[in-house]
Write an enzyme that holds these catalytic residues in place. Structure first.
Site, PDB file in Angstrom:
ATOM      1  CG  HIS A 152      54.043   4.336  12.529  1.00  0.00           C
ATOM      2  ND1 HIS A 152      54.545   3.781  13.511  1.00  0.00           N
ATOM      3  CD2 HIS A 152      54.488   3.781  11.277  1.00  0.00           C
ATOM      4  CE1 HIS A 152      55.260   2.424  12.914  1.00  0.00           C
ATOM      5  NE2 HIS A 152      55.237   2.421  11.754  1.00  0.00           N
ATOM      6  CG  ASN A 183      53.919   6.521  19.747  1.00  0.00           C
ATOM      7  OD1 ASN A 183      52.949   6.438  19.005  1.00  0.00           O
ATOM      8  ND2 ASN A 183      54.928   5.454  19.771  1.00  0.00           N
TER       9      ASN A 183
END
Length: 306
Positions: A152, A183
């Site tokens: 994201h 991440n």
């Protein structure tokens, strides 16, 4: 091995906190023979023409108690880093890059209200963005078996206030291929840190995006080289940036800017090591932040003085 050179500039209405760190991490592997030369991120970024952005003067500041204000409108307060392919969602604004099949940047406004609520990501699914032409969008199939996470840009946990807002962070136009170790660890820590800042600042504006930085190859020349995924050739960034604009109740503004390489990063490294001068991100990305912020703070000071 890891050193931080922090500096602080105080400008009218604006405080800039920056540093140069993670030297070994941001230096390309192919550049090891130059270990005796001290390299910084500023040595590694190209000089890119920066567009003139005047959007900040067209955005009216959000007034407390104002009725029916979309949160994406509030996120526009300091203007746009660029003006191409702007898309507005429930609680973030993005500039989509059709060539790379990911966003060039995403801006979101965080405060104590947006980061709390009952929304749950277990009800969300990654999905294609049908507002993007089929030639220029990414798909879930591009990521399958690639070894990269669908990372994201506007984090899902930043928008717990609304299930719809959280759902919209799962558009693949808000996603970039991200190393799983990054991440799920160091980058996740940076996202958590941004949310924690809402406890100390009135508003936290976060702009996130990919970078494609050059590195020196064996022939001594500089190249921008990155992997692409799937049949849609989704670009894998070499680095990610996050620019954080912090508003205090009295109107003072502080700016912090971070860069992390898209590779495994030890999550024990303090986040301060990833602080970089904002100019290095502006030059490398072709985006512009500081003039917009200065214009906004100057306008607000003029209004107050009047």
């Amino acid at each position: 091995m890891y050193r931080v050179f922090c500096s602080r500039w105080v400008l009218p209405g604006l405080s800039l906190t920056a540093g140069i760190g993670i030297g070994a991490t941001l230096t390309a592997a192919g550049d090891r023979r130059n270990n005796n030369r001290k390299a910084s991120l500023l040595d590694r970024v190209p000089v890119i023409p920066i567009p003139s952005v005047d959007a900040a003067s067209e955005i009216s500041p959000y007034q407390p108690g104002q009725v029916s204000v979309n949160r994406s409108t509030a996120a526009m307060k300091y203007g746009f880093p660029s003006l191409s392919n702007i898309k507005s969602r429930e609680s973030y604004v993005t500039s989509y890059d059709p060539r790379n099949r990911t966003a060039a940047w995403v801006i979101e406004q965080l405060n104590a209200e947006t980061v709390t609520g009952s929304s749950d990501r277990k009800y969300c699914e990654f999905k294609e963005d049908e507002s993007v032409h089929v030639y220029h969008r990414s798909s879930n199939a591009d990521y399958k078996g690639s070894g990269f996470d669908r990372g994201h840009l506007a984090a899902a946990a930043n928008h717990k206030w609304s299930q719809k807002a959280m759902d919209e962070t799962f558009y693949l136009s808000n996603v970039s291929p991200q190393n799983p170790n990054l991440n799920q660890n160091a980058w996740n820590n940076l996202e958590k840190y941004c949310r924690s800042l809402t406890k100390h600042y009135q508003n936290v504006f976060v702009c996130t995006g990919p970078l494609y930085l050059p590195r020196q190859e064996a022939d001594g020349k500089m190249y921008v080289k990155y992997q692409v995924l799937g049949k849609n050739h989704v670009a894998v960034p070499t680095h990610f940036f996050k620019v954080v604009i912090l508003e205090k109740p009295r109107g003072d503004v502080e700016l912090r800017s971070y860069v992390m390489p898209n590779m495994p990063v030890d999550e024990k490294i303090p986040l301060e090591r990833f602080l970089v001068p904002i100019e290095s991100i502006e030059r490398a990305s072709g985006l512009l932040f500081v003039p917009n912020i200065m214009k906004r703070t100057s306008s607000l000071k003029a209004i107050t003085a009047g």
